[in-house]
Design an enzyme around this catalytic site. Sequence first.
Site, PDB file in Angstrom:
ATOM      1  N   SER A 136       0.860  -1.191   0.000  1.00 35.37           N
ATOM      2  CA  SER A 136       0.000   0.000   0.000  1.00 35.37           C
ATOM      3  C   SER A 136       0.894   1.239   0.000  1.00 35.37           C
ATOM      4  O   SER A 136       2.070   1.151   0.375  1.00 35.37           O
ATOM      5  CB  SER A 136      -0.832  -0.017   1.293  1.00 35.37           C
ATOM      6  OG  SER A 136      -1.501   1.201   1.486  1.00 35.37           O
ATOM      7  N   TYR A 144      -2.269  -0.632  10.553  1.00 34.45           N
ATOM      8  CA  TYR A 144      -2.250  -1.017   9.133  1.00 34.45           C
ATOM      9  C   TYR A 144      -0.938  -0.564   8.490  1.00 34.45           C
ATOM     10  O   TYR A 144      -0.258  -1.353   7.826  1.00 34.45           O
ATOM     11  CB  TYR A 144      -3.447  -0.375   8.428  1.00 34.45           C
ATOM     12  CG  TYR A 144      -3.550  -0.682   6.940  1.00 34.45           C
ATOM     13  CD1 TYR A 144      -3.835  -1.967   6.491  1.00 34.45           C
ATOM     14  CD2 TYR A 144      -3.385   0.329   5.979  1.00 34.45           C
ATOM     15  CE1 TYR A 144      -3.950  -2.246   5.134  1.00 34.45           C
ATOM     16  CE2 TYR A 144      -3.505   0.060   4.627  1.00 34.45           C
ATOM     17  CZ  TYR A 144      -3.791  -1.225   4.210  1.00 34.45           C
ATOM     18  OH  TYR A 144      -3.896  -1.495   2.861  1.00 34.45           O
TER      19      TYR A 144
HETATM   20  N1  NAP Z   1      -8.533  -1.229  -1.793  1.00 38.33           N
HETATM   21  C1  NAP Z   1      -7.599  -0.333  -1.515  1.00 38.33           C
HETATM   22  O1  NAP Z   1      -7.843   0.895  -1.551  1.00 38.33           O
HETATM   23  C2  NAP Z   1      -6.201  -0.763  -1.176  1.00 38.33           C
HETATM   24  C3  NAP Z   1      -5.218   0.227  -1.112  1.00 38.33           C
HETATM   25  C4  NAP Z   1      -3.927  -0.138  -0.784  1.00 38.33           C
HETATM   26  C5  NAP Z   1      -3.620  -1.461  -0.543  1.00 38.33           C
HETATM   27  N2  NAP Z   1      -4.601  -2.415  -0.604  1.00 38.33           N
HETATM   28  C6  NAP Z   1      -4.221  -3.790  -0.280  1.00 38.33           C
HETATM   29  O2  NAP Z   1      -4.645  -4.635  -1.308  1.00 38.33           O
HETATM   30  C7  NAP Z   1      -4.895  -5.938  -0.778  1.00 38.33           C
HETATM   31  C8  NAP Z   1      -6.250  -6.403  -1.242  1.00 38.33           C
HETATM   32  O3  NAP Z   1      -7.234  -5.519  -0.703  1.00 38.33           O
HETATM   33  P1  NAP Z   1      -8.659  -5.336  -1.379  1.00 38.33           P
HETATM   34  O4  NAP Z   1      -8.897  -3.896  -1.507  1.00 38.33           O
HETATM   35  O5  NAP Z   1      -8.789  -6.234  -2.549  1.00 38.33           O
HETATM   36  O6  NAP Z   1      -9.574  -5.835  -0.155  1.00 38.33           O
HETATM   37  P2  NAP Z   1     -10.808  -6.853  -0.092  1.00 38.33           P
HETATM   38  O7  NAP Z   1     -11.680  -6.685  -1.256  1.00 38.33           O
HETATM   39  O8  NAP Z   1     -11.376  -6.663   1.272  1.00 38.33           O
HETATM   40  O9  NAP Z   1     -10.089  -8.272  -0.181  1.00 38.33           O
HETATM   41  C9  NAP Z   1      -9.326  -8.742   0.889  1.00 38.33           C
HETATM   42  C10 NAP Z   1      -9.048 -10.219   0.695  1.00 38.33           C
HETATM   43  O10 NAP Z   1      -8.313 -10.678   1.856  1.00 38.33           O
HETATM   44  C11 NAP Z   1      -8.913 -11.876   2.329  1.00 38.33           C
HETATM   45  N3  NAP Z   1      -8.673 -12.045   3.754  1.00 38.33           N
HETATM   46  C12 NAP Z   1      -8.974 -11.181   4.764  1.00 38.33           C
HETATM   47  N4  NAP Z   1      -8.660 -11.730   5.950  1.00 38.33           N
HETATM   48  C13 NAP Z   1      -8.122 -12.953   5.683  1.00 38.33           C
HETATM   49  C14 NAP Z   1      -7.620 -13.998   6.486  1.00 38.33           C
HETATM   50  N5  NAP Z   1      -7.614 -13.936   7.833  1.00 38.33           N
HETATM   51  N6  NAP Z   1      -7.134 -15.112   5.885  1.00 38.33           N
HETATM   52  C15 NAP Z   1      -7.155 -15.223   4.542  1.00 38.33           C
HETATM   53  N7  NAP Z   1      -7.635 -14.274   3.728  1.00 38.33           N
HETATM   54  C16 NAP Z   1      -8.126 -13.156   4.289  1.00 38.33           C
HETATM   55  C17 NAP Z   1     -10.403 -11.688   2.011  1.00 38.33           C
HETATM   56  O11 NAP Z   1     -11.088 -12.911   1.931  1.00 38.33           O
HETATM   57  P3  NAP Z   1     -11.969 -13.593   3.101  1.00 38.33           P
HETATM   58  O12 NAP Z   1     -12.719 -12.508   3.798  1.00 38.33           O
HETATM   59  O13 NAP Z   1     -12.819 -14.567   2.361  1.00 38.33           O
HETATM   60  O14 NAP Z   1     -10.979 -14.276   3.977  1.00 38.33           O
HETATM   61  C18 NAP Z   1     -10.301 -11.072   0.616  1.00 38.33           C
HETATM   62  O15 NAP Z   1     -10.136 -12.085  -0.343  1.00 38.33           O
HETATM   63  C19 NAP Z   1      -4.794  -5.811   0.744  1.00 38.33           C
HETATM   64  O16 NAP Z   1      -3.538  -6.291   1.172  1.00 38.33           O
HETATM   65  C20 NAP Z   1      -4.882  -4.317   0.974  1.00 38.33           C
HETATM   66  O17 NAP Z   1      -4.194  -3.935   2.142  1.00 38.33           O
HETATM   67  C21 NAP Z   1      -5.875  -2.107  -0.922  1.00 38.33           C
END
Ligand code: NAP
Length: 273
Positions: free
Chosen positions: A149, A162
């Site tokens: 991130s 975070y």
């Molecule tokens: N969206 C943004 O603005 C943004 C910005 C910067 C960085 N990121 C990073 O990008 C990555 C993906 O985020 P996203 O935006 O795609 O979020 P998301 O839509 O909430 O997806 C998160 C994923 O993580 C899985 N997860 C959460 N807890 C878990 C656990 N205990 N064990 C295994 N899997 C788990 C969830 O699946 P389950 O709930 O089914 O376990 C889901 O597949 C993250 O690392 C986030 O920090 C996102």
Amino acid sequence: MKRSKKNIIPAGHRVIWIIGASAGIGEGLAKYYASIGAKLIISARSRDKLYQVKAACKGNPMNVHVLPLDLEDETSLPEKALEALRIFGRIDTLIHSAGVTQRALAIDTKLSVAQKIMDINYWGPVAITQAVLPAMQQQGRGHIIVISSLMGKIGTRFRSSYAASKHALHGYFESLRPEIYDDNIHISMVCPGFVNTSLGEKALIGNGEKYQKKDDVHIKAMSVSEFVKRLIPHLDKQKEEIFIAGSEIKAIWASKYLPGKLFRRKIREAKVI
Ligand SMILES: NC(=O)c1ccc[n+]([C@@H]2O[C@H](COP(=O)([O-])OP(=O)(O)OC[C@H]3O[C@@H](n4cnc5c(N)ncnc54)[C@H](OP(=O)(O)O)[C@@H]3O)[C@@H](O)[C@H]2O)c1
């Protein structure tokens, strides 16, 4: 095997393990890689959502294998990694996309909540990487993609744990990179800005409950498909550090080029929810 661009296997011929594939960025990457013929192992906690993603993937359904796991269950992860390695006999690319974020002041965040964020965002990926590395070393190649991130580079209000977990990823993987250089294993650190997923709604507040609100910054953010489209060319080149963001990228430039005092004032004033 000598480290060279000629050793890059086209993505469509790879075995790719995506952790965090049931939603958001991980789901977007799963759909893209399935569409170009890669063999996939898709993981997260929700078995049902993973099967929905599998059903939505184009191409041969035999090429997408569901492997549920919970990154908080650290002791189960080495065995999960061995299971993942057995499915197609190898893993060429490991993608860490699972994550949980935070919407609470540091002072209000229970230590147990801070530790949970660290377990999912940092210790889980470390445990899985350690378990997969020996096989990658043996095969003489590999690509580890870490979805970090902008918070892996800076820190803002409401994100102390975070940001700490994402900074920790950089510390670990930047140190690992030179250790596995001669094994022809590449590491890409991906630093997204805001992407329109449900990450923010599932963010943890101080007592561990979910925030359950979509902030303006996420509503107005780029879509997952736009993000994946911009990301793929960099991953194909196995670039070491990748930034993909909207105007919030200015925070990274500011951290590099503004005097420290001025940068910290900008951070105090930044709109982060
Ligand atoms: N969206 C943004 O603005 C943004 C910005 C910067 C960085 N990121 C990073 O990008 C990555 C993906 O985020 P996203 O935006 O795609 O979020 P998301 O839509 O909430 O997806 C998160 C994923 O993580 C899985 N997860 C959460 N807890 C878990 C656990 N205990 N064990 C295994 N899997 C788990 C969830 O699946 P389950 O709930 O089914 O376990 C889901 O597949 C993250 O690392 C986030 O920090 C996102």
